[in-house]
Design an enzyme around this catalytic site. Sequence first.
Site, PDB file in Angstrom:
ATOM      1  CB  SER A 279      -0.949  -0.051   1.210  1.00  0.00           C
ATOM      2  OG  SER A 279      -1.919   0.949   1.155  1.00  0.00           O
TER       3      SER A 279
ATOM      4  CG  ASP B 216      -6.496  -3.902  -3.211  1.00  0.00           C
ATOM      5  OD1 ASP B 216      -7.330  -3.024  -2.922  1.00  0.00           O
ATOM      6  OD2 ASP B 216      -5.269  -3.772  -3.056  1.00  0.00           O
TER       7      ASP B 216
ATOM      8  CG  HIS C 103      -5.703  -2.234   0.322  1.00  0.00           C
ATOM      9  ND1 HIS C 103      -4.862  -2.244  -0.769  1.00  0.00           N
ATOM     10  CD2 HIS C 103      -5.141  -1.384   1.225  1.00  0.00           C
ATOM     11  CE1 HIS C 103      -3.841  -1.431  -0.540  1.00  0.00           C
ATOM     12  NE2 HIS C 103      -3.981  -0.913   0.667  1.00  0.00           N
TER      13      HIS C 103
END
Length: 390
Positions: free
Chosen positions: A154, A319, A352
């Site tokens: 991320s 995601d 995610h």
Amino acid sequence: MSEPRSVGAVRPQTMHFDTPLACRSGAVLDAYDLMYETYGRLNAAGSNAVLVCHALNASHHVAGFYAAEPDKVGWWDNMIGPGKPLDTDRFFVIGVNNLGGCFGSTGPASTDPKTGRPYGSSFPVVTVEDWVETQARLADRLGIERMAAVMGGSLGAMQALQWAIGYPARIANAIVVAAAPKLSAQNIAFNQVARQAITTDPDFHGGDYYAYNVVPRSGLRLARMIGHITYLSDDAMMEKFGRSLRSGAINFHFDVDFEVESYLRHQGDKFSEYFDANTYLLITRALDYFDPAAACGGDLARALSPAQARFLVASFTSDWRFAPARSREIVKALLDNRADVCYAEIDAPHGHDAFLLDDARYHALVRAYFENIAKECGDLAPQAATGATA
């Protein structure tokens, strides 16, 4: 291969820097501290160091536990340790709490030496580029000229990308997981709503709430709830909660009826107890501003052209916050530059947050990649003294 186990009890360390940092915003920090942890041993050649960059609400505490708080396990402990995919029997792993954080590094809650009061609203807006510069300075102090790898998921993956661009000669491998080359308008919108929840809280006081001995707790709760929804997939939420009712029946009120509502409130409450609201604003803004292609007319390949590292890029099918298509943008730009890149798109249902979870295929991929890196690191015999914490 040894059986996977914890790095054990670890202790954080603080490094003080008195060389001024000129932030991308134009602001200057005359001095600052970085909180960090290390695991494993740096080899004699200094060639086996791996920097692990954290995402929004994480910190330098990447693996292991604290002796006084054995339940406080590192946020990527399933990935890092002896016998784990990032094997600390072979690599010297570094975790850093980014500048502006709230876990020991200088941030808004820290005392401004010029005023004797917390920085609060006067703390400068920091960027991914600023973080990477401070990480490079920390590496200098630790005697590391070149990282075997920089790894993150991320926002941490954005830092790995910036390392490859900003310090191309100092990074051999970039491991970029669940990433995007820049945020979409939708992602920026989510961040703005979360920030509005905080800044409109009556206890925010323009960011100087420390002087009032209050916390904008309601705003932090809402910000966390908004964010948490985006980290999970629809399927994962349905599987975990479905439409289950807490009491088994509809109560015809506007308080918590569904289990998913209870879960979100719990996450929000817990987050508001340990995270700083100003830090949340800073980190989400850093996410918004990251866009290496902006300086190249939107040409991502040109932006990534300085990179000399090999790349592992991984994404997860469910995601939707940083969708696989965003990772493929990175891969295409790297291939346009004839970079050495491996890409994996993992069919996982967790959204995610999958980059933090135990997925056998994902962990096997990372393990195999680090096996190849280990072969390039040469003699893994440690230095006589390393400053390692575990």
